[in-house]
Scaffold this active site. Sequence first.
Site, PDB file in Angstrom:
ATOM      1  N   ASP A 108       0.844  -1.190   0.000  1.00 43.78           N
ATOM      2  CA  ASP A 108       0.000   0.000   0.000  1.00 43.78           C
ATOM      3  C   ASP A 108       0.886   1.249   0.000  1.00 43.78           C
ATOM      4  O   ASP A 108       1.909   1.310   0.675  1.00 43.78           O
ATOM      5  CB  ASP A 108      -0.909  -0.021   1.245  1.00 43.78           C
ATOM      6  N   ASN A 114     -12.962  -3.151   2.080  1.00 47.19           N
ATOM      7  CA  ASN A 114     -13.915  -2.061   2.270  1.00 47.19           C
ATOM      8  C   ASN A 114     -14.865  -2.032   1.075  1.00 47.19           C
ATOM      9  O   ASN A 114     -14.425  -2.043  -0.069  1.00 47.19           O
ATOM     10  CB  ASN A 114     -13.174  -0.722   2.377  1.00 47.19           C
ATOM     11  N   GLY A 117     -15.292   3.423   3.781  1.00 44.35           N
ATOM     12  CA  GLY A 117     -14.151   4.215   3.333  1.00 44.35           C
ATOM     13  C   GLY A 117     -13.501   3.710   2.062  1.00 44.35           C
ATOM     14  O   GLY A 117     -12.338   4.009   1.805  1.00 44.35           O
ATOM     15  N   GLN A 118     -14.260   2.967   1.241  1.00 44.55           N
ATOM     16  CA  GLN A 118     -13.675   2.497  -0.025  1.00 44.55           C
ATOM     17  C   GLN A 118     -13.323   3.686  -0.910  1.00 44.55           C
ATOM     18  O   GLN A 118     -14.159   4.568  -1.137  1.00 44.55           O
ATOM     19  CB  GLN A 118     -14.651   1.572  -0.766  1.00 44.55           C
ATOM     20  N   HIS A 149     -10.224  -5.279  -3.608  1.00 44.25           N
ATOM     21  CA  HIS A 149      -8.904  -5.559  -3.026  1.00 44.25           C
ATOM     22  C   HIS A 149      -9.087  -5.915  -1.572  1.00 44.25           C
ATOM     23  O   HIS A 149     -10.025  -5.446  -0.920  1.00 44.25           O
ATOM     24  CB  HIS A 149      -7.970  -4.352  -3.161  1.00 44.25           C
ATOM     25  N   HIS A 155      -6.921  -5.801   2.104  1.00 40.82           N
ATOM     26  CA  HIS A 155      -5.741  -5.307   2.807  1.00 40.82           C
ATOM     27  C   HIS A 155      -5.225  -6.438   3.687  1.00 40.82           C
ATOM     28  O   HIS A 155      -6.005  -7.041   4.452  1.00 40.82           O
ATOM     29  CB  HIS A 155      -6.116  -4.127   3.711  1.00 40.82           C
TER      30      HIS A 155
HETATM   31  P1  5GP Z   1      -9.730   1.365   0.220  1.00 44.57           P
HETATM   32  O1  5GP Z   1     -10.056   2.445   1.209  1.00 44.57           O
HETATM   33  O2  5GP Z   1     -10.383   1.599  -1.125  1.00 44.57           O
HETATM   34  O3  5GP Z   1     -10.006  -0.003   0.766  1.00 44.57           O
HETATM   35  O4  5GP Z   1      -8.153   1.422   0.083  1.00 44.57           O
HETATM   36  C1  5GP Z   1      -7.458   1.789  -1.045  1.00 44.57           C
HETATM   37  C2  5GP Z   1      -5.991   1.707  -0.656  1.00 44.57           C
HETATM   38  O5  5GP Z   1      -5.222   1.796  -1.827  1.00 44.57           O
HETATM   39  C3  5GP Z   1      -5.533   2.826   0.281  1.00 44.57           C
HETATM   40  O6  5GP Z   1      -4.995   2.231   1.462  1.00 44.57           O
HETATM   41  C4  5GP Z   1      -4.487   3.577  -0.533  1.00 44.57           C
HETATM   42  O7  5GP Z   1      -3.386   3.989   0.261  1.00 44.57           O
HETATM   43  C5  5GP Z   1      -4.067   2.553  -1.577  1.00 44.57           C
HETATM   44  N1  5GP Z   1      -3.703   3.092  -2.874  1.00 44.57           N
HETATM   45  C6  5GP Z   1      -4.419   3.989  -3.610  1.00 44.57           C
HETATM   46  N2  5GP Z   1      -3.813   4.210  -4.798  1.00 44.57           N
HETATM   47  C7  5GP Z   1      -2.689   3.435  -4.797  1.00 44.57           C
HETATM   48  C8  5GP Z   1      -1.659   3.238  -5.757  1.00 44.57           C
HETATM   49  O8  5GP Z   1      -1.639   3.808  -6.845  1.00 44.57           O
HETATM   50  N3  5GP Z   1      -0.669   2.373  -5.412  1.00 44.57           N
HETATM   51  C9  5GP Z   1      -0.650   1.710  -4.215  1.00 44.57           C
HETATM   52  N4  5GP Z   1       0.382   0.882  -3.989  1.00 44.57           N
HETATM   53  N5  5GP Z   1      -1.611   1.875  -3.295  1.00 44.57           N
HETATM   54  C10 5GP Z   1      -2.624   2.724  -3.586  1.00 44.57           C
END
Ligand code: 5GP
Length: 120
Positions: free
Chosen positions: A36, A94, A100-101, A107, A109
């Site tokens: 991340d 999420n 908070g998506q 994906h 985490h």
């Molecule tokens: P969500 O809140 O949608 O579950 O999490 C998205 C995650 O993707 C966040 O923790 C954010 O830091 C990560 N993220 C967003 N864009 C990128 C990217 O371009 N590269 C990487 N490695 N992580 C990303």
Amino acid sequence: MADATSEAGCMFCRIARGELGTPFVAESEHAVAFRDLSPQAPTHVLVVPRKHIAALRAVGEDDAPIVAGVMALAVEVARREGLLDGGGYRVVTNDGADAGQTVFHLHVHVLGGHQLAAMG
Ligand code: 5GP
Ligand code: ZN
């Protein structure tokens, strides 16, 4: 339309295809794993299916092997990070605004490496 929420504009599709040169922690037939950008724990790895699926709610019956592949790769990441023999790890996805998506490509985490906050 190629915006950030469509497949055409999807950053995680581009990462999964290797277009951005993002190093993979692990990969398999169905999924790739990469760190991340904004880690919330010593290990914070995202596991992403190669197929574009917008979120958990968009998983179809035919996607069962893909979801199994994502979970198996999450365990493989935990193994490579030394978390299976250590303190354990957490797998989270999420789905939607309240969770908070921010990226609309399914994906999970994989979090570990220190004591994680209790949930709920
Ligand atoms: P969500 O809140 O949608 O579950 O999490 C998205 C995650 O993707 C966040 O923790 C954010 O830091 C990560 N993220 C967003 N864009 C990128 C990217 O371009 N590269 C990487 N490695 N992580 C990303
Ligand atoms: Zn995508």
